[in-house]
Design a protein around this motif. Sequence first.
Motif, PDB file in Angstrom:
ATOM      1  N   THR A   1      45.763  40.138  38.583  1.00  0.00           N
ATOM      2  CA  THR A   1      45.730  41.226  39.489  1.00  0.00           C
ATOM      3  C   THR A   1      44.263  41.123  38.714  1.00  0.00           C
ATOM      4  O   THR A   1      43.080  41.498  39.308  1.00  0.00           O
ATOM      5  CB  THR A   1      46.448  41.998  39.150  1.00  0.00           C
ATOM      6  OG1 THR A   1      47.505  42.115  40.126  1.00  0.00           O
ATOM      7  CG2 THR A   1      45.838  43.457  39.449  1.00  0.00           C
ATOM      8  N   VAL A   2      43.936  40.699  37.372  1.00  0.00           N
ATOM      9  CA  VAL A   2      43.335  41.517  36.662  1.00  0.00           C
ATOM     10  C   VAL A   2      42.210  40.574  36.777  1.00  0.00           C
ATOM     11  O   VAL A   2      40.925  41.238  36.623  1.00  0.00           O
ATOM     12  CB  VAL A   2      43.890  41.603  35.166  1.00  0.00           C
ATOM     13  CG1 VAL A   2      42.040  41.204  34.519  1.00  0.00           C
ATOM     14  CG2 VAL A   2      44.196  42.514  34.851  1.00  0.00           C
ATOM     15  N   VAL A   3      42.254  39.013  37.073  1.00  0.00           N
ATOM     16  CA  VAL A   3      41.768  37.882  37.265  1.00  0.00           C
ATOM     17  C   VAL A   3      40.857  38.122  39.039  1.00  0.00           C
ATOM     18  O   VAL A   3      39.869  38.062  39.192  1.00  0.00           O
ATOM     19  CB  VAL A   3      41.677  36.725  37.173  1.00  0.00           C
ATOM     20  CG1 VAL A   3      41.640  35.400  38.027  1.00  0.00           C
ATOM     21  CG2 VAL A   3      42.770  36.312  35.721  1.00  0.00           C
ATOM     22  N   VAL A   4      42.104  38.822  39.446  1.00  0.00           N
ATOM     23  CA  VAL A   4      41.354  39.447  41.330  1.00  0.00           C
ATOM     24  C   VAL A   4      40.840  39.790  40.957  1.00  0.00           C
ATOM     25  O   VAL A   4      39.431  40.167  41.340  1.00  0.00           O
ATOM     26  CB  VAL A   4      42.625  38.995  42.311  1.00  0.00           C
ATOM     27  CG1 VAL A   4      41.945  39.684  43.715  1.00  0.00           C
ATOM     28  CG2 VAL A   4      43.210  37.449  41.879  1.00  0.00           C
ATOM     29  N   LEU A   5      40.699  41.110  40.167  1.00  0.00           N
ATOM     30  CA  LEU A   5      39.669  42.023  40.635  1.00  0.00           C
ATOM     31  C   LEU A   5      38.449  41.596  39.580  1.00  0.00           C
ATOM     32  O   LEU A   5      37.368  41.926  40.489  1.00  0.00           O
ATOM     33  CB  LEU A   5      40.579  43.355  39.957  1.00  0.00           C
ATOM     34  CG  LEU A   5      41.642  44.026  40.259  1.00  0.00           C
ATOM     35  CD1 LEU A   5      42.568  45.223  39.597  1.00  0.00           C
ATOM     36  CD2 LEU A   5      41.693  44.862  42.105  1.00  0.00           C
ATOM     37  N   THR A   6      38.967  41.515  38.852  1.00  0.00           N
ATOM     38  CA  THR A   6      36.801  40.937  38.221  1.00  0.00           C
ATOM     39  C   THR A   6      36.181  40.468  39.291  1.00  0.00           C
ATOM     40  O   THR A   6      35.266  40.597  39.364  1.00  0.00           O
ATOM     41  CB  THR A   6      37.939  40.654  36.402  1.00  0.00           C
ATOM     42  OG1 THR A   6      38.511  41.239  35.612  1.00  0.00           O
ATOM     43  CG2 THR A   6      36.563  40.389  36.396  1.00  0.00           C
ATOM     44  N   THR A   7      36.806  39.172  40.076  1.00  0.00           N
ATOM     45  CA  THR A   7      36.272  38.208  39.812  1.00  0.00           C
ATOM     46  C   THR A   7      35.907  38.671  41.660  1.00  0.00           C
ATOM     47  O   THR A   7      34.424  38.517  42.065  1.00  0.00           O
ATOM     48  CB  THR A   7      37.211  36.928  40.406  1.00  0.00           C
ATOM     49  OG1 THR A   7      37.690  36.181  39.745  1.00  0.00           O
ATOM     50  CG2 THR A   7      36.292  36.083  41.766  1.00  0.00           C
ATOM     51  N   LEU A   8      36.633  39.559  42.132  1.00  0.00           N
ATOM     52  CA  LEU A   8      35.699  40.429  43.147  1.00  0.00           C
ATOM     53  C   LEU A   8      34.825  41.423  43.180  1.00  0.00           C
ATOM     54  O   LEU A   8      33.896  41.082  44.108  1.00  0.00           O
ATOM     55  CB  LEU A   8      37.013  40.757  44.581  1.00  0.00           C
ATOM     56  CG  LEU A   8      38.100  40.580  44.657  1.00  0.00           C
ATOM     57  CD1 LEU A   8      39.034  41.500  45.067  1.00  0.00           C
ATOM     58  CD2 LEU A   8      37.796  39.626  46.027  1.00  0.00           C
ATOM     59  N   PHE A   9      34.783  42.172  41.921  1.00  0.00           N
ATOM     60  CA  PHE A   9      33.602  42.725  41.315  1.00  0.00           C
ATOM     61  C   PHE A   9      32.507  41.850  41.308  1.00  0.00           C
ATOM     62  O   PHE A   9      31.287  41.906  41.903  1.00  0.00           O
ATOM     63  CB  PHE A   9      34.205  43.253  39.971  1.00  0.00           C
ATOM     64  CG  PHE A   9      32.788  44.499  39.995  1.00  0.00           C
ATOM     65  CD1 PHE A   9      32.219  45.092  40.547  1.00  0.00           C
ATOM     66  CD2 PHE A   9      32.141  43.950  38.766  1.00  0.00           C
ATOM     67  CE1 PHE A   9      31.556  46.439  39.869  1.00  0.00           C
ATOM     68  CE2 PHE A   9      31.569  44.863  38.270  1.00  0.00           C
ATOM     69  CZ  PHE A   9      30.685  45.664  38.778  1.00  0.00           C
ATOM     70  N   GLY A  10      33.188  40.893  40.731  1.00  0.00           N
ATOM     71  CA  GLY A  10      31.405  39.469  40.778  1.00  0.00           C
ATOM     72  C   GLY A  10      30.314  39.469  41.702  1.00  0.00           C
ATOM     73  O   GLY A  10      29.858  39.251  41.859  1.00  0.00           O
ATOM     74  N   VAL A  11      32.042  38.857  42.679  1.00  0.00           N
ATOM     75  CA  VAL A  11      31.461  38.436  43.862  1.00  0.00           C
ATOM     76  C   VAL A  11      30.658  39.806  44.693  1.00  0.00           C
ATOM     77  O   VAL A  11      29.085  39.207  45.813  1.00  0.00           O
ATOM     78  CB  VAL A  11      32.388  37.569  45.069  1.00  0.00           C
ATOM     79  CG1 VAL A  11      32.389  37.253  46.421  1.00  0.00           C
ATOM     80  CG2 VAL A  11      33.294  36.391  44.118  1.00  0.00           C
ATOM     81  N   TYR A  12      31.590  40.635  44.761  1.00  0.00           N
ATOM     82  CA  TYR A  12      30.311  41.843  45.200  1.00  0.00           C
ATOM     83  C   TYR A  12      29.522  41.884  45.273  1.00  0.00           C
ATOM     84  O   TYR A  12      28.247  42.010  45.066  1.00  0.00           O
ATOM     85  CB  TYR A  12      31.602  42.891  44.646  1.00  0.00           C
ATOM     86  CG  TYR A  12      30.752  44.559  45.319  1.00  0.00           C
ATOM     87  CD1 TYR A  12      30.503  44.507  47.012  1.00  0.00           C
ATOM     88  CD2 TYR A  12      30.771  45.171  45.059  1.00  0.00           C
ATOM     89  CE1 TYR A  12      29.986  45.664  48.104  1.00  0.00           C
ATOM     90  CE2 TYR A  12      29.601  46.911  45.198  1.00  0.00           C
ATOM     91  CZ  TYR A  12      29.736  46.451  46.479  1.00  0.00           C
ATOM     92  OH  TYR A  12      28.663  47.636  47.350  1.00  0.00           O
ATOM     93  N   ALA A  13      29.210  42.105  43.276  1.00  0.00           N
ATOM     94  CA  ALA A  13      28.176  42.209  42.781  1.00  0.00           C
ATOM     95  C   ALA A  13      26.658  41.680  42.992  1.00  0.00           C
ATOM     96  O   ALA A  13      25.783  41.335  42.974  1.00  0.00           O
ATOM     97  CB  ALA A  13      27.898  42.358  40.895  1.00  0.00           C
TER      98      ALA A  13
END
Length: 177
Positions: free
Chosen positions: A29-41
Amino acid sequence: MRNGVWLLAVRGVAAIVFGLLAVAWPSATVVVLTTLFGVYALATGLLHLGAGLSRRQTPGLRGLFLLTGLTGVLIAGFTFFWPSITAFALAVLVGLWAVAIGVLDIWAAVRWRAARLLAVVGVVSVLAGLLILFRPDVGTVVIAQVIGVYAIVAGVVMVAAAWQRGRSPVSATRAAG
């Protein structure tokens, strides 16, 4: 008011599903949320850079797009190169969000008067948010589990509140009228 009941029920089911996934796989969950945020940014930054490089923009707007685009790309870089800092910052944002949404749920419960269960969701949300904000040192995995448990409890209570609200005579009268 019928739409509000259905939206509350859907919100509750989504919270339960998210909560179960977060509890089952907190690290993921932490990895996915962090990665999704990075991709979005990164995506937003690149789109803004593209808009800033376009000759169709006025000079002031072009500069603003270039600045926001560069900021997005830099934040994406921080996210991908230092994910633990991003996860910590994301946990703080989730804590702030949980407190804010909890206060709004409590306000809505007071406004609806018959939605006591929604007030419980609000209180649980505020408490979970405060726990995350006051103890970010417990680690992002534990925070993901707290978020997951909160989401399950809040989701169950939201579904129950929607069911209660949908069965109340006031709601039936408004739907019929």
